[in-house]
Scaffold this active site. Structure first.
Site, PDB file in Angstrom:
ATOM      1  N   GLY A 209      20.346  39.010   9.519  1.00 32.10           N
ATOM      2  CA  GLY A 209      21.603  38.966  10.251  1.00 32.10           C
ATOM      3  C   GLY A 209      22.622  40.028   9.905  1.00 32.10           C
ATOM      4  N   GLY A 210      22.232  41.117   9.275  1.00 31.30           N
ATOM      5  CA  GLY A 210      23.210  42.144   8.964  1.00 31.30           C
ATOM      6  C   GLY A 210      23.724  42.845  10.203  1.00 31.30           C
TER       7      GLY A 210
ATOM      8  CG  ASN B 244      15.002  42.716  10.025  1.00 27.94           C
ATOM      9  OD1 ASN B 244      15.039  41.541   9.690  1.00 27.94           O
ATOM     10  ND2 ASN B 244      15.853  43.597   9.569  1.00 27.94           N
TER      11      ASN B 244
ATOM     12  CG  ASN C  91      14.400  39.662   6.536  1.00 27.64           C
ATOM     13  OD1 ASN C  91      14.917  40.682   6.945  1.00 27.64           O
ATOM     14  ND2 ASN C  91      14.497  39.291   5.273  1.00 27.64           N
TER      15      ASN C  91
ATOM     16  CG  LEU D  14      20.681  34.698  10.749  1.00 27.30           C
ATOM     17  CD1 LEU D  14      21.835  33.847  10.231  1.00 27.30           C
ATOM     18  CD2 LEU D  14      21.186  35.640  11.844  1.00 27.30           C
TER      19      LEU D  14
ATOM     20  CG  HIS E  41      17.580  40.720   1.711  1.00 25.87           C
ATOM     21  ND1 HIS E  41      17.294  39.457   1.238  1.00 25.87           N
ATOM     22  CD2 HIS E  41      18.143  40.538   2.937  1.00 25.87           C
ATOM     23  CE1 HIS E  41      17.676  38.561   2.130  1.00 25.87           C
ATOM     24  NE2 HIS E  41      18.181  39.189   3.170  1.00 25.87           N
TER      25      HIS E  41
END
Length: 290
Positions: free
Chosen positions: A45-46, A54, A113, A115, A270
């Site tokens: 969610g970035g 992603n 991943n 969120l 991450h």
């Protein structure tokens, strides 16, 4: 023998499902049959995130084995950006379930991943018949930081960008750098791409609406309280150096989920699917195949 190159444009699809227009990418083996296994990937969610940002680099590998979908969750990418009427995990899970119904997908394996891990977990809880196996990568919701303080470094940088009146490219670089163990992964091209996406007015609105749903229904996002109800085989994956959802966050989920196992990637933050792509791809494909 390899098929045509899989690109953003060639794999891009749009569908109307559950009252929303949802965008996704799809690719599959050339000889795939209607009943072939399906893998659905849900992004983090970035700012500026999407299914392609992603998992675009992973899609060709997975498409050799599975019908593979990278879904832009509601409020992200080219999907609609409505105001959720419930917590985001539940809202997005319902949207993905509707997408599956529209595409005639009865059941799928899921990779979530951050969120997207929370959304995949909520799918497993609320729509269990639709989820075969669950691979969660530094997931939100089921992660509980036992030793690290909250908010973590990565979440602080995320808030700084998201709450700035005029977020800067340098703030984007700082945030993205917290996602990686090796800062060389954060290239100028990646920073520019994510910054352009994140500062688009529509994307900023979607991000704000997603964030507001967490503030409005905080208890419903505490998926760790329901993790004991997850019946699907679950693979928890974590980067040892994750600064967004640190490794100690894995242990409550590992203990609570009845059929859970944990894989830790060294020299990894991450973004296991990017920093440890070859190992991540092998691990996931083996988990879903056997």
């Amino acid at each position: 023998m390899s098929g045509p190159e899989i690109t953003y444009a060639s794999s891009s699809r749009t569908v109307k499902a559950g009252g929303l227009t949802l965008h996704y990418h799809e690719a599959a083996p050339a000889d795939a049959t209607p009943g072939a296994p399906v893998v659905i990937m849900l992004h983090g969610g970035g700012p500026g995130a999407s299914g392609w940002s992603n998992f675009g680099a992973n899609l060709p590998v997975f498409a050799e084995h599975f019908r593979t979908l990278l879904v832009d969750q509601p409020c992200y990418g080219k999907s609609d950006k409505p105001e959720p009427d419930k917590d985001f995990f539940s809202y997005a899970a319902d949207a993905v379930a509707a997408l599956m119904d529209e595409l005639g997908i009865a059941r799928a394996h899921f990779i979530g991943n951050s969120l997207g891990g929370g959304t995949a977990t909520r799918l497993a809880l609320n729509h269990p018949d639709k989820v075969a196996k669950l691979l969660l990568m530094g997931p939100g919701g089921v992660s509980v930081n036992l030793f690290h303080a909250d908010p973590t470094e990565g979440i602080k940088r995320l808030f700084e960008f998201s709450t700035a009146a005029a977020p800067t490219r340098e703030q984007m670089k700082t945030f993205l750098t917290t996602l990686a163990f090796d800062p060389a992964v954060v290239t100028d091209e990646l920073i520019d791409e994510r910054y352009a996406q994140a500062t688009d007015p529509e994307a900023a609105l979607g991000n704000a609406r997603m964030g507001a749903s967490f503030a409005r229904w905080p208890e419903d996002t505490m998926l760790w309280r329901e993790a004991h109800r997850i019946t699907q085989p679950t693979l928890l994956t974590w980067g040892r150096e994750d600064r967004v959802n640190p490794l100690d966050g894995a242990f409550v989920a590992l203990k609570a989920i009845p059929d859970a196992r944990l894989h830790v990637f060294p020299h990894c933050g991450h973004w296991a699917q990017r920093e440890q792509a070859a190992e991540f791809n092998r691990l996931a494909i083996d988990f879903f195949t056997h």
